[in-house]
Scaffold this motif. Structure first.
Motif, PDB file in Angstrom:
ATOM      1  N   HIS A 525       3.308  -8.973   3.280  1.00 30.83           N
ATOM      2  CA  HIS A 525       4.405  -8.207   2.685  1.00 30.83           C
ATOM      3  C   HIS A 525       5.264  -9.080   1.779  1.00 30.83           C
ATOM      4  O   HIS A 525       5.990  -8.579   0.927  1.00 30.83           O
ATOM      5  CB  HIS A 525       5.256  -7.559   3.790  1.00 30.83           C
ATOM      6  N   HIS A 526       5.176 -10.455   1.939  1.00 36.24           N
ATOM      7  CA  HIS A 526       5.935 -11.334   1.034  1.00 36.24           C
ATOM      8  C   HIS A 526       5.392 -11.264  -0.384  1.00 36.24           C
ATOM      9  O   HIS A 526       6.114 -11.553  -1.346  1.00 36.24           O
ATOM     10  CB  HIS A 526       5.905 -12.784   1.551  1.00 36.24           C
ATOM     11  N   CYS A 527       4.120 -10.907  -0.540  1.00 39.22           N
ATOM     12  CA  CYS A 527       3.518 -10.807  -1.874  1.00 39.22           C
ATOM     13  C   CYS A 527       3.498  -9.368  -2.412  1.00 39.22           C
ATOM     14  O   CYS A 527       2.904  -9.094  -3.456  1.00 39.22           O
ATOM     15  CB  CYS A 527       2.074 -11.346  -1.844  1.00 39.22           C
ATOM     16  N   SER A 528       4.138  -8.426  -1.707  1.00 38.81           N
ATOM     17  CA  SER A 528       4.019  -7.013  -2.075  1.00 38.81           C
ATOM     18  C   SER A 528       4.699  -6.675  -3.397  1.00 38.81           C
ATOM     19  O   SER A 528       4.498  -5.591  -3.941  1.00 38.81           O
ATOM     20  CB  SER A 528       4.617  -6.143  -0.956  1.00 38.81           C
ATOM     21  N   TRP A 529       5.510  -7.588  -3.938  1.00 34.60           N
ATOM     22  CA  TRP A 529       6.175  -7.317  -5.229  1.00 34.60           C
ATOM     23  C   TRP A 529       5.184  -7.387  -6.387  1.00 34.60           C
ATOM     24  O   TRP A 529       5.493  -7.010  -7.509  1.00 34.60           O
ATOM     25  CB  TRP A 529       7.324  -8.301  -5.454  1.00 34.60           C
ATOM     26  N   ARG A 530       3.930  -7.938  -6.103  1.00 36.07           N
ATOM     27  CA  ARG A 530       2.888  -7.952  -7.121  1.00 36.07           C
ATOM     28  C   ARG A 530       1.692  -7.153  -6.606  1.00 36.07           C
ATOM     29  O   ARG A 530       1.443  -7.118  -5.402  1.00 36.07           O
ATOM     30  CB  ARG A 530       2.435  -9.390  -7.423  1.00 36.07           C
ATOM     31  N   PRO A 531       0.877  -6.515  -7.485  1.00 36.80           N
ATOM     32  CA  PRO A 531      -0.291  -5.742  -7.025  1.00 36.80           C
ATOM     33  C   PRO A 531      -1.288  -6.642  -6.289  1.00 36.80           C
ATOM     34  O   PRO A 531      -1.559  -7.772  -6.708  1.00 36.80           O
ATOM     35  CB  PRO A 531      -0.886  -5.188  -8.324  1.00 36.80           C
ATOM     36  N   ARG A 532      -1.865  -6.153  -5.199  1.00 38.62           N
ATOM     37  CA  ARG A 532      -2.832  -6.936  -4.418  1.00 38.62           C
ATOM     38  C   ARG A 532      -4.192  -6.866  -5.117  1.00 38.62           C
ATOM     39  O   ARG A 532      -4.684  -5.778  -5.417  1.00 38.62           O
ATOM     40  CB  ARG A 532      -2.950  -6.351  -3.012  1.00 38.62           C
TER      41      ARG A 532
END
Length: 581
Positions: A525-532
């Motif tokens: 969830h820490h990377c959720s600001w960018r598309p996976r």
């Protein structure tokens, strides 16, 4: 040789059946200036009994219903006779009944119905006579009779009334009346007869047309001396020529001594002239010429057309009760014969010049004068504002003269000069310290932090946030920098495609959220600001050239072990392995 006398006569004495032919009854209708669309008031109107010339209605073998203007013939089987009487007028007329000049005494056979009809139950020979319906209001009265007689038996209209005449030099009464009058007066005794053949057809039709005209169409009878009638512009009018003779006279109508050229219709064998639009005949006299072998008789009438006109005689209320500036403005109205109508009728008329009229120009009584309130001394928590209160008098010249407070105190109580204001408590927004910068990551090294914001009084008491709504509210969230959000998506290489051709090849790779500085995985969830990034995709999607039976995937041994060769999709992809014995 015997000479037969031929004559023309005017009927001056007819029974109540044809009393609608009398000029007095025809003129009882006042001008109708009621506008139902615009709701103008209805004018006062003399009573007028509605004459309805139609055959008596035999509801059954034993019940007879009739209107005024008929002769009721009693038969042996008649059990009920209902005499209708309808009248118009303003104020609403009061209806009463009389028999042979005397007031009807009601009993269990002689009944007055709620609609003012007179009902006679089980009629007998004693009920034979002339029944008069009388309608009256404050403006006048009208009366019409109806004869009730036995079949085949004539009935003379007799009266036991006492007629007292102390002014007129001529009086007409029914036979049987007692007359007290002045000396040398002309007394005419009327002998009216009713029976099954009481009225000749021309007079019955003449009465019917004039009576059914209603109040919207004015009607009048001609006379040898000339009659007059006032009508509204654009309306229609009926003029009756009440003559009779033997042989039946020929009727000729003239306008200003010349044959008719305006739009008209002749009714009742020429005895009634209908003018379709009275505005076509603004001036002049109508004449009816009745002629037979005995000679010529001329009767006439004149129509006067009312004019719509502006009036400014009614004044509006004065604009002031005292002082130098009071004026009254005239109210412009449209009148027809003194009665107000819709102003659209006067639109073609030039409007008069209206001048304001001075009114109530006098010194005003002493009164309290106040200034505006001063600003409040405090914005909250209770302040004070003041104003100036003085006693003054406004003169007719427009000057304001100071007076003693006692002069105003006699008229009204002195207004207050001080009042409280802004009594609401003083409040403010209060915010706590910012929390840790550990909210969701919204960008590289950028997160969100929170704090609490609430409303309280100056002494620290918490209150509803609504009380601080007029104040600028501090922020409760803000962005913040944190190393925790220094993360990115890390991907591995794609695996070998599971097939070299066909529609079922796929490959995968590993996708992790890792810290930029430590390169260690963290929660996704820490990377959720960018598309996976995708971790699976199809590959080698191309037709297979099936020149020989061979395997197209490297998992065919497992397919055979799991006994999946019978499935079509595995049988084709593992053709070589599944085809081995």
């Amino acid at each position: 040789m015997a000479i037969k006398k031929v004559y023309i006569q005017t009927r001056k004495h007819v029974s109540g059946f044809t009393s609608s032919l009398r000029t007095s009854s025809a003129e009882a209708f006042l001008p109708t200036s009621v506008d139902p669309v615009n709701g103008l008031r209805r004018p006062h109107q003399k009573p007028a009994i509605l004459r309805k010339i139609s055959a008596a209605q035999q509801l059954s073998a034993s019940e007879v219903v009739t209107h005024l203007g008929q002769t009721v013939v009693l038969a042996s089987g008649t059990l009920s006779v209902l005499l209708h009487c309808e009248a118009v007028g303003n104020p609403k007329p009061t209806i009463s009944w009389a028999k042979n000049g005397e007031e009807v005494k009601y009993n269990d056979r002689m009944l007055l119905q709620p609609d003012d009809s007179l009902q006679i139950l089980s009629p007998v020979e004693a009920d034979v006579g002339f029944y008069a319906c009388n309608a009256s209001n404050a403006l006048g009265s009208d009366s019409v009779s109806i004869a009730v007689t036995l079949a085949g038996k004539p009935l003379i209209k007799a009266s036991r009334a006492t007629v007292i005449n102390t002014e007129s030099s001529a009086v007409t009464v029914d036979i049987g009346s007692t007359v007290k009058t002045i000396q040398r007066a002309n007394v005419t005794i009327s002998c009216q007869v009713a029976g099954e053949k009481f009225f000749d057809l021309p007079y019955r039709y003449l009465t019917a047309v004039l009576s059914s005209a209603g109040t919207s169409t004015r009607s009048v009878l001609t006379s040898s001396s000339g009659t007059n009638m006032t009508v509204s512009p654009g309306s229609s009018a009926l003029i009756g020529c009440a003559v009779d003779g033997h042989p039946t006279p020929n009727i000729t109508w003239l306008y200003s001594g010349k044959p008719l050229s305006l739009r008209h219709r002749l009714l009742a064998a020429g005895r009634i002239l209908q003018i379709l639009n009275v505005s076509d005949a603004p001036d002049g006299e109508f004449s009816c010429l009745a002629q037979n072998e005995a000679g010529l008789l001329t009767q006439k009438t004149s129509l006067a057309i009312q004019e719509y006109q502006w009036s400014g005689d009614k004044l509006m209320a004065c604009s002031a009760s005292c002082g130098p500036k009071g004026v009254q403005l005239p109210q412009l109205r449209c009148l027809l014969d003194g009665v107000e109508v819709n102003i659209s009728y006067c639109k073609e008329k030039p409007k008069p010049a209206l001048q304001p009229i001075a009114c109530n120009r006098r010194d005003c009584p002493s009164r309290w004068m106040v200034t505006s309130w001063s600003p409040c001394t405090r914005s909250c928590g209770g302040g004070i504002q003041i104003r100036r209160v003085t006693c003054q008098r406004l003169t007719v010249k427009g000057n304001s003269v100071p007076m003693s407070n006692e002069a105003c105190a006699q008229v009204s109580k002195r207004p207050v000069d001080t009042q409280n204001c802004n009594r609401q408590p003083c409040v403010e927004w209060v915010a706590s310290s910012w929390g840790q910068c550990n909210g969701p990551c919204i960008a590289p090294r950028l997160a969100v932090q929170h704090r609490q914001v609430f409303c309280q009084t100056k002494d620290g008491t918490s209150v509803s946030s609504d009380q601080c709504s007029s104040l600028s509210r501090p922020l409760s969230t803000q962005n913040c920098w944190t190393d925790l959000c220094g993360v990115h998506w890390r991907v591995s290489l794609w695996t070998v495609c599971t097939a070299t051709c066909g529609n079922y090849g796929f490959q995968s790779r590993r996708v992790d959220c890792v810290h930029i500085r430590t390169n260690k995985p963290v929660m996704e969830h820490h990377c959720s600001w960018r598309p996976r990034p995708a971790n699976w995709q199809r590959c080698n999607i191309m037709p297979c050239e099936n020149v020989e039976c061979r395997d197209t995937t490297r998992y065919c041994e497992k397919v055979k072990q799991l006994k999946l060769c019978q499935l079509t999709q595995f049988k084709s992809r593992c053709c070589g392995t599944c085809g081995k014995a």
